[in-house]
Design an enzyme around this catalytic site. Structure first.
Site, PDB file in Angstrom:
ATOM      1  CG  ASN A  39      53.544  23.158  67.796  1.00  0.00           C
ATOM      2  OD1 ASN A  39      54.006  23.499  66.718  1.00  0.00           O
ATOM      3  ND2 ASN A  39      52.381  23.616  68.261  1.00  0.00           N
ATOM      4  CD  GLU A  58      48.451  21.286  72.732  1.00  0.00           C
ATOM      5  OE1 GLU A  58      49.603  21.303  73.175  1.00  0.00           O
ATOM      6  OE2 GLU A  58      48.119  21.898  71.712  1.00  0.00           O
ATOM      7  N   GLY A  71      51.160  28.392  76.427  1.00  0.00           N
ATOM      8  CA  GLY A  71      52.024  29.572  76.439  1.00  0.00           C
ATOM      9  C   GLY A  71      51.789  30.503  77.617  1.00  0.00           C
ATOM     10  CG  HIS A  94      47.965  23.817  67.961  1.00  0.00           C
ATOM     11  ND1 HIS A  94      47.755  25.103  68.388  1.00  0.00           N
ATOM     12  CD2 HIS A  94      48.905  23.285  68.789  1.00  0.00           C
ATOM     13  CE1 HIS A  94      48.539  25.335  69.432  1.00  0.00           C
ATOM     14  NE2 HIS A  94      49.252  24.251  69.689  1.00  0.00           N
ATOM     15  CE  LYS A 100      52.971  26.918  70.215  1.00  0.00           C
ATOM     16  NZ  LYS A 100      51.932  27.477  71.035  1.00  0.00           N
ATOM     17  CB  SER A 123      52.367  25.885  80.553  1.00  0.00           C
ATOM     18  OG  SER A 123      51.955  27.088  79.913  1.00  0.00           O
ATOM     19  CD  GLU A 151      49.262  28.433  68.882  1.00  0.00           C
ATOM     20  OE1 GLU A 151      50.065  28.032  68.020  1.00  0.00           O
ATOM     21  OE2 GLU A 151      49.546  28.517  70.097  1.00  0.00           O
TER      22      GLU A 151
HETATM   23  C1  PEP Z   1      51.373  24.082  72.124  1.00  0.00           C
HETATM   24  O1  PEP Z   1      51.258  25.102  71.480  1.00  0.00           O
HETATM   25  O2  PEP Z   1      51.058  23.001  71.624  1.00  0.00           O
HETATM   26  C2  PEP Z   1      51.889  24.181  73.485  1.00  0.00           C
HETATM   27  C3  PEP Z   1      51.658  23.180  74.289  1.00  0.00           C
HETATM   28  O3  PEP Z   1      52.549  25.336  73.826  1.00  0.00           O
HETATM   29  P1  PEP Z   1      53.292  25.662  75.227  1.00  0.00           P
HETATM   30  O4  PEP Z   1      54.069  24.424  75.629  1.00  0.00           O
HETATM   31  O5  PEP Z   1      54.202  26.796  74.907  1.00  0.00           O
HETATM   32  O6  PEP Z   1      52.255  25.982  76.205  1.00  0.00           O
END
Ligand code: PEP
Length: 253
Positions: free
Chosen positions: A11, A169, A175, A99, A13, A214, A101
């Site tokens: 992803n 998630e 992040g 998601h 973003k 992460s 976000e």
């Molecule tokens: C995400 O935003 O879907 C995600 C998993 O981000 P990150 O891997 O940076 O934690």
């Protein structure tokens, strides 16, 4: 049905210009060709501006492309939105929905996610429905309750293993460099599997449940080896070719 292939989904973003997409597409294509039989499914979710380019540039690779969101309607007076049919038209096969976000930054409810997933189904896209608790919900011991509610309220009628994927998630892990313990991941994924059994019956075993938050080259093999983890949704590390590819190779069975 045999063992599911793992799926590694990147992803991007709101990151990436054309030059970044060119470098990533060239790098991924040459690595796929060098690997020969790519025994893992790979999906990339670039920003909408790069979908057309990425779909063309990765056309002769096994890598598929998806949108990061879609509107519930096919078309109409919805300035700034993109429909599932438009994603399909530009070469996407998947779409990320719900998601954190989007849920936090755009106040998206699970009911809206469900409507979008229904639209994705109608347009012939695979919906990756994201769920996960935030840090205060975790601190209050509400992880399973939050995930249960989000899955139940976001999953559309007609969901099957072929048109729906769930991504767990934890919001606090996205992040942040923090990840849940392996026990916590197994526990939540097991609960999602049980919910899928209730909702989709025979399809539940074949439905993929991804972990996201992460995931890095250093922890990918351990996470991808856990029970009921059928792949990873990768944010930050998917922007770095070598890191993303290291996660892909960790998923090869
Ligand atoms: C995400 O935003 O879907 C995600 C998993 O981000 P990150 O891997 O940076 O934690």
């Amino acid at each position: 049905m045999g063992q599911k292939r793992l799926l590694v989904a990147g992803n991007w973003k709101m990151n990436g210009l054309r030059a970044d997409a060119e470098l990533m597409a060239e790098g991924l294509a040459s690595r796929c060709h060098a690997m020969g039989n790519v025994a893992v499914d790979i999906a990339l979710f670039p920003p909408a501006t790069l979908l057309d380019y990425m779909a063309r540039a990765l056309d002769d690779t096994p890598i598929v492309i998806g949108g990061q969101d879609c509107h519930r309607s096919e078309k109409g007076a919805f300035t700034g939105d993109v429909s599932a049919w438009m994603l399909r038209d530009v070469g996407a096969s998947h779409v990320l929905l719900g998601h954190s976000e989007r849920r936090a930054g755009h106040a998206e409810s699970s009911a809206q996610v469900k409507d979008k997933a229904q639209a994705a189904q109608a347009a012939g896209l695979v919906a990756i429905i994201c769920v996960g608790e935030n840090s205060s919900e975790r601190d209050r011991g509400e992880t399973l309750a939050v995930v249960r509610r989000q899955v139940q309220e976001s999953l559309p009628a007609g969901a099957t293993y072929a048109n729906t994927i769930i991504a767990y998630e934890p919001v606090w892990a996205i992040g942040s460099g923090q990840v849940p313990s392996t026990e916590e991941i197994v526990n939540v994924h097991g609960e999602i599997r049980r919910l899928l059994v209730k909702a989709t019956g025979d399809d539940a075993g074949a439905t993929r449940i991804l972990y996201g938050g992460s995931v890095k080259p250093s922890n990918a093999a351990e996470i991808l080896g856990l029970g009921d983890v059928d792949g990873a949704l990768v944010g930050g590390a998917s922007l770095i070719l070598d890191d993303f590819w290291a996660i892909v190779t960790a998923a090869v069975r």
